[in-house]
Design an enzyme around this catalytic site. Structure first.
Site, PDB file in Angstrom:
ATOM      1  N   GLY A   1      20.580  25.613  67.238  1.00  0.00           N
ATOM      2  CA  GLY A   1      20.308  26.643  66.228  1.00  0.00           C
ATOM      3  C   GLY A   1      20.255  28.012  66.859  1.00  0.00           C
ATOM      4  N   ALA A   2      21.039  28.960  66.328  1.00  0.00           N
ATOM      5  CA  ALA A   2      21.033  30.334  66.873  1.00  0.00           C
ATOM      6  C   ALA A   2      20.639  31.318  65.778  1.00  0.00           C
ATOM      7  CB  ALA A   2      22.401  30.681  67.455  1.00  0.00           C
ATOM      8  N   GLY A   3      19.470  31.072  65.184  1.00  0.00           N
ATOM      9  CA  GLY A   3      18.894  32.022  64.234  1.00  0.00           C
ATOM     10  C   GLY A   3      17.892  32.901  64.955  1.00  0.00           C
TER      11      GLY A   3
ATOM     12  N   ALA B   1      25.607  20.696  64.761  1.00  0.00           N
ATOM     13  CA  ALA B   1      25.229  19.315  65.064  1.00  0.00           C
ATOM     14  C   ALA B   1      25.266  18.459  63.813  1.00  0.00           C
ATOM     15  CB  ALA B   1      23.823  19.277  65.656  1.00  0.00           C
TER      16      ALA B   1
ATOM     17  N   CYS C   1       7.228  30.369  51.962  1.00  0.00           N
ATOM     18  CA  CYS C   1       7.698  31.674  52.410  1.00  0.00           C
ATOM     19  C   CYS C   1       7.450  32.647  51.253  1.00  0.00           C
ATOM     20  CB  CYS C   1       9.198  31.519  52.691  1.00  0.00           C
ATOM     21  SG  CYS C   1       9.962  32.876  53.502  1.00  0.00           S
TER      22      CYS C   1
ATOM     23  N   GLY D   1       8.308  35.930  62.004  1.00  0.00           N
ATOM     24  CA  GLY D   1       9.006  36.296  63.233  1.00  0.00           C
ATOM     25  C   GLY D   1       8.105  36.406  64.451  1.00  0.00           C
TER      26      GLY D   1
ATOM     27  N   CYS E   1       2.935  40.177  59.435  1.00  0.00           N
ATOM     28  CA  CYS E   1       4.022  40.336  58.464  1.00  0.00           C
ATOM     29  C   CYS E   1       4.085  41.752  57.928  1.00  0.00           C
ATOM     30  CB  CYS E   1       3.824  39.361  57.313  1.00  0.00           C
ATOM     31  SG  CYS E   1       5.262  39.297  56.249  1.00  0.00           S
TER      32      CYS E   1
HETATM   33  C1  LIG Z   1      14.536  36.022  52.864  1.00  0.00           C
HETATM   34  C2  LIG Z   1      13.640  35.888  54.045  1.00  0.00           C
HETATM   35  C3  LIG Z   1      13.052  37.022  54.590  1.00  0.00           C
HETATM   36  C4  LIG Z   1      12.201  36.919  55.677  1.00  0.00           C
HETATM   37  N1  LIG Z   1      11.632  38.058  56.153  1.00  0.00           N
HETATM   38  C5  LIG Z   1      10.834  37.983  57.228  1.00  0.00           C
HETATM   39  C6  LIG Z   1      10.248  39.168  57.761  1.00  0.00           C
HETATM   40  O1  LIG Z   1      10.458  40.253  57.257  1.00  0.00           O
HETATM   41  N2  LIG Z   1       9.467  39.076  58.853  1.00  0.00           N
HETATM   42  C7  LIG Z   1       9.227  37.868  59.427  1.00  0.00           C
HETATM   43  O2  LIG Z   1       8.506  37.831  60.412  1.00  0.00           O
HETATM   44  N3  LIG Z   1       9.737  36.728  58.943  1.00  0.00           N
HETATM   45  C8  LIG Z   1      10.541  36.750  57.865  1.00  0.00           C
HETATM   46  N4  LIG Z   1      11.073  35.596  57.368  1.00  0.00           N
HETATM   47  C9  LIG Z   1      10.664  34.302  57.959  1.00  0.00           C
HETATM   48  C10 LIG Z   1      11.389  33.913  59.276  1.00  0.00           C
HETATM   49  O3  LIG Z   1      11.151  34.883  60.263  1.00  0.00           O
HETATM   50  C11 LIG Z   1      12.870  33.749  59.101  1.00  0.00           C
HETATM   51  O4  LIG Z   1      13.128  32.746  58.140  1.00  0.00           O
HETATM   52  C12 LIG Z   1      13.600  33.375  60.399  1.00  0.00           C
HETATM   53  O5  LIG Z   1      14.981  33.572  60.223  1.00  0.00           O
HETATM   54  C13 LIG Z   1      13.332  31.953  60.825  1.00  0.00           C
HETATM   55  O6  LIG Z   1      13.914  31.735  62.090  1.00  0.00           O
HETATM   56  P1  LIG Z   1      14.402  30.306  62.573  1.00  0.00           P
HETATM   57  O7  LIG Z   1      15.057  30.532  63.900  1.00  0.00           O
HETATM   58  O8  LIG Z   1      13.335  29.306  62.472  1.00  0.00           O
HETATM   59  O9  LIG Z   1      15.513  29.867  61.491  1.00  0.00           O
HETATM   60  P2  LIG Z   1      16.856  30.583  61.115  1.00  0.00           P
HETATM   61  O10 LIG Z   1      16.825  32.024  61.432  1.00  0.00           O
HETATM   62  O11 LIG Z   1      17.125  30.171  59.709  1.00  0.00           O
HETATM   63  O12 LIG Z   1      17.929  29.926  62.072  1.00  0.00           O
HETATM   64  C14 LIG Z   1      18.330  28.581  62.005  1.00  0.00           C
HETATM   65  C15 LIG Z   1      19.670  28.441  62.701  1.00  0.00           C
HETATM   66  O13 LIG Z   1      19.964  27.059  62.878  1.00  0.00           O
HETATM   67  C16 LIG Z   1      21.318  26.847  62.553  1.00  0.00           C
HETATM   68  N5  LIG Z   1      21.492  25.445  62.149  1.00  0.00           N
HETATM   69  C17 LIG Z   1      21.027  24.818  61.038  1.00  0.00           C
HETATM   70  N6  LIG Z   1      21.446  23.547  61.036  1.00  0.00           N
HETATM   71  C18 LIG Z   1      22.189  23.367  62.163  1.00  0.00           C
HETATM   72  C19 LIG Z   1      22.908  22.271  62.696  1.00  0.00           C
HETATM   73  N7  LIG Z   1      22.950  21.081  62.088  1.00  0.00           N
HETATM   74  N8  LIG Z   1      23.562  22.457  63.851  1.00  0.00           N
HETATM   75  C20 LIG Z   1      23.539  23.641  64.489  1.00  0.00           C
HETATM   76  N9  LIG Z   1      22.879  24.723  64.023  1.00  0.00           N
HETATM   77  C21 LIG Z   1      22.221  24.577  62.870  1.00  0.00           C
HETATM   78  C22 LIG Z   1      21.606  27.824  61.424  1.00  0.00           C
HETATM   79  O14 LIG Z   1      22.979  28.051  61.312  1.00  0.00           O
HETATM   80  C23 LIG Z   1      20.826  29.052  61.914  1.00  0.00           C
HETATM   81  O15 LIG Z   1      21.598  29.844  62.742  1.00  0.00           O
HETATM   82  C24 LIG Z   1      11.930  35.649  56.260  1.00  0.00           C
HETATM   83  C25 LIG Z   1      12.519  34.520  55.712  1.00  0.00           C
HETATM   84  C26 LIG Z   1      13.362  34.616  54.616  1.00  0.00           C
HETATM   85  C27 LIG Z   1      13.982  33.366  54.044  1.00  0.00           C
END
Ligand SMILES: Cc1cc2nc3c(=O)[nH]c(=O)nc-3n(C[C@H](O)[C@H](O)[C@H](O)COP(=O)(O)OP(=O)(O)OC[C@H]3O[C@@H](n4cnc5c(N)ncnc54)[C@H](O)[C@@H]3O)c2cc1C
Length: 430
Positions: A8-10, A78, A159, A320, A353
Site C-alpha cells: 500500500g502506497a497511500g 496484491a 471517519c 494522519g 485533526c
Molecule cells: C475524505 C477523507 C479526508 C481525510 N482527511 C484527513 C485529514 O484532513 N487529516 C487527517 O489526518 N486524516 C484525514 N483522513 C484520514 C486518513 O488520514 C486518510 O484516510 C489516509 O489516507 C489514510 O492513510 P492509509 O495509508 O491508511 O490509507 P490510504 O491513504 O487509503 O492508502 C491505502 C493504499 O493502499 C493501496 N491498496 C489497497 N489495496 C491494495 C492491494 N490489494 N494491493 C496493493 N495496494 C493496495 C491503495 O491503492 C492505497 O494507495 C481523511 C480520510 C478521508 C477518507
C-alpha cells in the site's frame, strides 16, 4: 540481507517506505506493492469535489522518486497475502517473498452495507480521487439546479471529521455561487451527539460544531441509521439510547454525500490470526501482528476498538498524525529486529485533526485518544484553513522529495503548544 515489503502506497505506506529506507541497513531490500504508481493526497478530496483542487494538484507519480531512493515499486497490486508462506500473490499472478511485511492498505469502502449507498448507486463519495471528481460533476449540476442536500456518515463509519468538513465546504462553495439560499442542508450521523467524532468528543467539539452548524443553517439528525437510499430520497431511523427507533425520517435530496463504513481490503480479509472479523489487521502495541511476528500493520487498515458504547456502531478515526506515529514506531521496531534486538517503540496514537470549512475551521487534539486525557483541546478560527493548506503543501513536497522528515508536523504541533506530542514511548516487552 532482509527483504522488506510495504503493501500500500497511500498516506501511511509512502512515508513508511521513506522512513524504513532511512532506518534499514544498506544491504536490505525494500519493495512497495501498490494498486498503481500514483500517490494521491486523500485529505484534499473534499476540495476536489467542489473544484478547489484538480487531480494533478494532489497526485504524485512515485515511479521515478522511488527509483532514485532505491525502492522497488510493484504497481500490480496484491491479490492475496499468504503469511504462512511469507509471500504475496500479485494481481498479475506473480509472487513476492518477504522477511518483513508492513500492511498499509487503508480501507475498503463498505458501500454494499446500505442499499443505494455510494457512487455506483445514489450518493456521492469523497473517499477516493475518482469519487471526488465525479462528486464535482454532481456539485455543478446542483449549482445549476439547486435543491436539498443530505451529507454525513452512515452507521459503522469511523471517519467523521471529513463528513463535517465537507458539509461546511459545501456551505462555503454554495454561498460563493450565490445559491446557498436555495439549498436546505441536513447532516445525518450515527454519532450520539454532534462533535462525538468517534472519540467521545474532544475538548469543546460538541459546542463548537453545533454552533458552527447553527450559524450556517445546517440541521442535523444524530443516532441516525440509514435504512436505504433511493435516487432522490434517504430513509433514516433515529434511535434512542437503547437503539430502539424513536422517529422515522424521509429526507428528499438533490445532492448527497455520505461516508461509508470501512473494512479491511480483500487481499488480507479472512486470514485467521491476521485480521479481525471486519478484515482489519490485528496488532500489538508494537504495531506487530500477534500470530505472524514478521507482519506489521499501520494506518486505517489496523484494528482499533471503539472508545465506548454507543447506540449505533461508531468507529475510532485514524488520522494522519496518528498514522505517522504508527509509521515511526514500525520503522524503529523493524530496525531493532534487523539488529537482532526486540521491538520496543510504541506509537503515541494521539488524534490531531484539522477540519477545514473552506474559510475557517476547527482543530482538535486528543492525547491519548481514549478519555480521560492529558490533552483534550479544540479550537476554531481562520488559522485552521491556512494550517490545512500548509499541511497539504508540505506533505506533498515531502512525498515528491522522497523525504521522511516531519518538520511541518512539528511546526504545527509547536503552533498548538504541544511540540512533544508525537514522540514515541519506549516500552520493553512485558
Ligand atoms: C475524505 C477523507 C479526508 C481525510 N482527511 C484527513 C485529514 O484532513 N487529516 C487527517 O489526518 N486524516 C484525514 N483522513 C484520514 C486518513 O488520514 C486518510 O484516510 C489516509 O489516507 C489514510 O492513510 P492509509 O495509508 O491508511 O490509507 P490510504 O491513504 O487509503 O492508502 C491505502 C493504499 O493502499 C493501496 N491498496 C489497497 N489495496 C491494495 C492491494 N490489494 N494491493 C496493493 N495496494 C493496495 C491503495 O491503492 C492505497 O494507495 C481523511 C480520510 C478521508 C477518507
Amino acid at each position: 540481507m532482509s527483504r522488506i515489503v510495504v503493501l500500500g502506497a497511500g498516506l501511511g505506506g509512502v512515508i513508511m517506505a521513506y522512513e524504513m529506507k532511512d532506518k534499514m541497513r544498506p544491504t536490505d531490500e525494500l519493495t512497495v506493492v501498490n494498486l498503481g504508481a500514483t500517490y494521491s493526497f486523500v485529505p484534499s478530496n473534499p476540495w476536489v469535489a467542489v473544484g478547489w483542487r484538480q487531480r494533478k494538484d494532489i497526485s504524485v507519480d512515485l515511479s521515478d522518486i522511488f527509483g532514485k531512493r532505491g525502492i522497488t515499486l510493484r504497481p500490480e497490486g496484491a491479490k492475496r497475502v499468504h503469511p504462512e508462506e511469507n509471500r504475496i500473490e500479485l494481481n498479475d499472478g506473480s509472487f513476492i517473498d518477504y522477511d518483513y511485511l508492513i500492511i498499509a492498505t487503508g480501507p475498503e469502502l463498505a458501500f454494499d452495507e446500505v442499499e443505494g449507498l455510494g457512487p455506483g448507486a445514489n450518493t456521492q463519495s469523497i473517499c477516493q480521487i475518482d469519487h471526488a471528481e465525479s462528486a464535482k460533476g454532481a456539485f455543478d449540476a446542483l449549482v445549476k439546479q439547486p435543491g436539498p442536500i443530505v451529507v454525513g456518515a452512515v452507521q459503522g463509519a469511523s471517519c467523521f471529521g471529513p463528513a463535517y468538513e465537507f458539509a461546511f465546504i459545501l456551505d462555503t462553495a454554495l454561498r460563493r455561487a450565490r445559491k446557498r439560499d436555495q439549498v436546505p442542508m441536513t447532516f445525518v450521523t450515527p454519532e450520539p451527539y454532534i462533535g462525538h467524532l468517534g472519540l467521545d468528543g474532544v475538548g469543546d467539539t460538541k459546542s463548537l460544531l453545533e454552533s458552527a452548524m447553527r450559524e450556517r443553517h445546517i440541521k442535523w439528525i444524530t443516532n441516525a441509521k440509514v435504512k436505504k437510499i433511493e435516487a432522490d430520497k434517504m430513509f433514516v431511523d433515529e434511535v434512542d439510547e437503547t437503539g430502539t427507533t424513536k422517529a422515522e425520517h424521509e429526507l428528499p435530496f438533490a445532492y448527497s454525500m455520505m461516508l461509508p463504513a470501512f473494512r479491511g481490503v480483500s487481499a488480507v480479509a479472512g486470514i485467521e490470526g491476521l485480521t479481525n472479523p471486519r478484515g482489519f489487521i490485528l496488532i500489538d502495541k508494537y504495531q506487530r501482528n500477534p500470530k505472524f511476528s514478521n507482519v506489521f500493520g499501520i494506518g486505517v487498515g489496523v484494528a482499533i476498538p471503539p472508545v465506548g458504547k454507543t447506540p449505533l456502531a461508531v468507529g475510532v478515526p485514524k488520522t494522519g498524525f496518528m498514522i505517522e506515529s504508527m509509521v515511526t514506531a514500525t520503522a524503529t521496531n523493524i530496525a531493532s529486529l534487523l539488529r537482532g534486538e526486540e521491538p520496543s517503540a510504541v506509537a503515541t496514537w494521539n488524534a490531531v485533526c484539522l477540519a477545514d470549512f473552506g474559510d475557517e475551521g476547527i482543530a482538535f487534539i486528543a492525547q491519548p485518544q481514549i478519555p480521560p486525557r492529558n490533552v483534550n483541546w479544540s479550537s476554531s478560527g481562520k488559522w485552521v484553513h491556512a494550517a490545512k493548506v500548509g499541511f497539504e503543501k508540505y506533505f506533498l513536497r515531502k512525498v515528491r522529495q522522497g523525504k521522511a522528515d516531519t518538520f511541518y508536523e512539528n511546526l504545527v504541533l509547536d503552533m498548538l503548544g504541544i511540540k512533544k506530542l508525537k514522540e514515541l514511548t519506549i516500552e520493553p516487552a512485558d
